[in-house]
Design a protein around this motif. Structure first.
Motif, PDB file in Angstrom:
ATOM      1  N   ASP A  90      25.442  16.101  30.110  1.00 38.18           N
ATOM      2  CA  ASP A  90      24.497  16.801  30.985  1.00 38.18           C
ATOM      3  C   ASP A  90      24.591  18.317  30.821  1.00 38.18           C
ATOM      4  N   THR A  91      25.553  18.771  30.049  1.00 37.36           N
ATOM      5  CA  THR A  91      25.712  20.205  29.804  1.00 37.36           C
ATOM      6  C   THR A  91      24.473  20.768  29.122  1.00 37.36           C
ATOM      7  N   ALA A  92      23.890  21.789  29.732  1.00 37.05           N
ATOM      8  CA  ALA A  92      22.649  22.377  29.205  1.00 37.05           C
ATOM      9  C   ALA A  92      22.245  23.548  30.089  1.00 37.05           C
ATOM     10  N   VAL A  93      21.256  24.282  29.621  1.00 31.00           N
ATOM     11  CA  VAL A  93      20.563  25.237  30.477  1.00 31.00           C
ATOM     12  C   VAL A  93      19.432  24.477  31.146  1.00 31.00           C
ATOM     13  N   TYR A  94      19.376  24.556  32.451  1.00 33.18           N
ATOM     14  CA  TYR A  94      18.364  23.843  33.222  1.00 33.18           C
ATOM     15  C   TYR A  94      17.264  24.812  33.648  1.00 33.18           C
ATOM     16  N   TYR A  95      16.027  24.374  33.421  1.00 41.60           N
ATOM     17  CA  TYR A  95      14.857  25.198  33.722  1.00 41.60           C
ATOM     18  C   TYR A  95      13.980  24.530  34.764  1.00 41.60           C
ATOM     19  N   CYS A  96      13.495  25.330  35.655  1.00 41.04           N
ATOM     20  CA  CYS A  96      12.492  24.914  36.624  1.00 41.04           C
ATOM     21  C   CYS A  96      11.121  25.246  36.037  1.00 41.04           C
ATOM     22  N   ALA A  97      10.154  24.351  36.229  1.00 38.60           N
ATOM     23  CA  ALA A  97       8.810  24.584  35.695  1.00 38.60           C
ATOM     24  C   ALA A  97       7.763  24.114  36.689  1.00 38.60           C
ATOM     25  N   GLY A  98       6.597  24.733  36.609  1.00 37.83           N
ATOM     26  CA  GLY A  98       5.494  24.338  37.473  1.00 37.83           C
ATOM     27  C   GLY A  98       4.177  24.371  36.732  1.00 37.83           C
ATOM     28  N   LYS A  99       3.240  23.509  37.175  1.00 36.10           N
ATOM     29  CA  LYS A  99       1.925  23.529  36.561  1.00 36.10           C
ATOM     30  C   LYS A  99       0.870  23.235  37.604  1.00 36.10           C
ATOM     31  N   GLU A 100      -0.328  23.712  37.317  1.00 34.92           N
ATOM     32  CA  GLU A 100      -1.450  23.416  38.183  1.00 34.92           C
ATOM     33  C   GLU A 100      -1.741  21.920  38.136  1.00 34.92           C
ATOM     34  N   ALA A 101      -2.391  21.428  39.158  1.00 37.86           N
ATOM     35  CA  ALA A 101      -2.572  19.993  39.345  1.00 37.86           C
ATOM     36  C   ALA A 101      -3.130  19.283  38.109  1.00 37.86           C
ATOM     37  N   PHE A 102      -4.110  19.875  37.459  1.00 41.27           N
ATOM     38  CA  PHE A 102      -4.775  19.178  36.357  1.00 41.27           C
ATOM     39  C   PHE A 102      -4.480  19.814  35.000  1.00 41.27           C
ATOM     40  N   SER A 103      -3.437  20.617  34.930  1.00 41.32           N
ATOM     41  CA  SER A 103      -3.048  21.208  33.660  1.00 41.32           C
ATOM     42  C   SER A 103      -2.309  20.191  32.803  1.00 41.32           C
ATOM     43  N   ALA A 104      -2.470  20.316  31.507  1.00 45.27           N
ATOM     44  CA  ALA A 104      -1.799  19.402  30.591  1.00 45.27           C
ATOM     45  C   ALA A 104      -0.366  19.831  30.317  1.00 45.27           C
ATOM     46  N   SER A 105      -0.077  21.107  30.526  1.00 50.09           N
ATOM     47  CA  SER A 105       1.264  21.601  30.218  1.00 50.09           C
ATOM     48  C   SER A 105       1.762  22.513  31.335  1.00 50.09           C
ATOM     49  N   TYR A 106       3.060  22.736  31.340  1.00 51.22           N
ATOM     50  CA  TYR A 106       3.668  23.587  32.362  1.00 51.22           C
ATOM     51  C   TYR A 106       3.417  25.048  32.014  1.00 51.22           C
ATOM     52  N   GLU A 107       2.866  25.773  32.996  1.00 49.39           N
ATOM     53  CA  GLU A 107       2.497  27.165  32.742  1.00 49.39           C
ATOM     54  C   GLU A 107       3.551  28.147  33.244  1.00 49.39           C
ATOM     55  N   TYR A 108       4.326  27.711  34.219  1.00 52.58           N
ATOM     56  CA  TYR A 108       5.263  28.618  34.879  1.00 52.58           C
ATOM     57  C   TYR A 108       6.691  28.133  34.639  1.00 52.58           C
ATOM     58  N   TRP A 109       7.547  29.073  34.235  1.00 53.76           N
ATOM     59  CA  TRP A 109       8.920  28.721  33.907  1.00 53.76           C
ATOM     60  C   TRP A 109       9.891  29.727  34.516  1.00 53.76           C
ATOM     61  N   GLY A 110      11.048  29.216  34.929  1.00 46.96           N
ATOM     62  CA  GLY A 110      12.119  30.095  35.346  1.00 46.96           C
ATOM     63  C   GLY A 110      12.938  30.529  34.145  1.00 46.96           C
ATOM     64  N   GLN A 111      13.968  31.329  34.421  1.00 47.29           N
ATOM     65  CA  GLN A 111      14.776  31.875  33.336  1.00 47.29           C
ATOM     66  C   GLN A 111      15.912  30.947  32.927  1.00 47.29           C
ATOM     67  N   GLY A 112      16.178  29.932  33.740  1.00 45.90           N
ATOM     68  CA  GLY A 112      17.204  28.956  33.427  1.00 45.90           C
ATOM     69  C   GLY A 112      18.538  29.253  34.097  1.00 45.90           C
ATOM     70  N   THR A 113      19.302  28.192  34.313  1.00 44.79           N
ATOM     71  CA  THR A 113      20.646  28.313  34.860  1.00 44.79           C
ATOM     72  C   THR A 113      21.566  27.363  34.087  1.00 44.79           C
ATOM     73  N   GLN A 114      22.750  27.859  33.732  1.00 48.00           N
ATOM     74  CA  GLN A 114      23.668  27.082  32.894  1.00 48.00           C
ATOM     75  C   GLN A 114      24.453  26.078  33.729  1.00 48.00           C
ATOM     76  N   VAL A 115      24.481  24.853  33.244  1.00 50.88           N
ATOM     77  CA  VAL A 115      25.328  23.809  33.824  1.00 50.88           C
ATOM     78  C   VAL A 115      26.280  23.336  32.735  1.00 50.88           C
ATOM     79  N   THR A 116      27.563  23.409  33.027  1.00 50.45           N
ATOM     80  CA  THR A 116      28.578  22.979  32.067  1.00 50.45           C
ATOM     81  C   THR A 116      29.446  21.917  32.724  1.00 50.45           C
ATOM     82  N   VAL A 117      29.518  20.746  32.088  1.00 57.46           N
ATOM     83  CA  VAL A 117      30.330  19.652  32.600  1.00 57.46           C
ATOM     84  C   VAL A 117      31.495  19.454  31.638  1.00 57.46           C
ATOM     85  N   SER A 118      32.674  19.813  32.101  1.00 56.10           N
ATOM     86  CA  SER A 118      33.848  19.775  31.235  1.00 56.10           C
ATOM     87  C   SER A 118      35.114  19.703  32.072  1.00 56.10           C
ATOM     88  N   SER A 119      36.118  19.046  31.508  1.00 58.58           N
ATOM     89  CA  SER A 119      37.418  18.984  32.177  1.00 58.58           C
ATOM     90  C   SER A 119      38.331  20.100  31.664  1.00 58.58           C
TER      91      SER A 119
END
Length: 119
Positions: A90-119
């Motif tokens: 699950d380690t990755a940069v996670y992004y939030c995205a948004g799109k208008e109701a009838f859009s085919a693709s996501y138009e709005y993106w956040g800058q991302g937040t790092q998630v690291t899963v490690s012992s």
């Protein structure tokens, strides 16, 4: 103008939990279809979870189904991702995205937040 700002990432041990949050401005989260994506090093960005505008139907990638929960807080105007039973993959940069109701693709993106899963 829609702005999305993620928070809540960090380092967690396998089996642990994290809660990501995405603060939206310029629009309400309930007026957009919203999603979480992630991108691991050397890999393409992949879909994690989605919540539809208005009715709030939810969809998950098979890899996170049963472990992650997407939700929105209409009072705080945030999109959240509760992540339980985290795995190293699950380690990755996670992004939030948004799109208008009838859009085919996501138009709005956040800058991302790092998630690291490690012992």
């Amino acid at each position: 103008q829609v702005q999305l700002v993620e928070s809540g990432g960090g380092l967690v041990q396998p089996g642990g939990s994290l809660r990501l949050s995405c603060a939206a401005s310029g629009r309400t989260v309930s007026s957009l279809s919203m999603a979480w994506f992630r991108q691991a090093p050397g890999k393409e960005r992949e879909f994690v979870a989605h919540i539809m505008y208005s009715i709030g139907s939810k969809y998950y990638a098979d890899s996170v189904k049963g472990r992650f929960t997407i939700s929105r807080d209409n009072v705080k105007n945030t999109l959240d991702l509760q992540m339980n039973s985290l795995k190293p993959e699950d380690t990755a940069v996670y992004y939030c995205a948004g799109k208008e109701a009838f859009s085919a693709s996501y138009e709005y993106w956040g800058q991302g937040t790092q998630v690291t899963v490690s012992s």
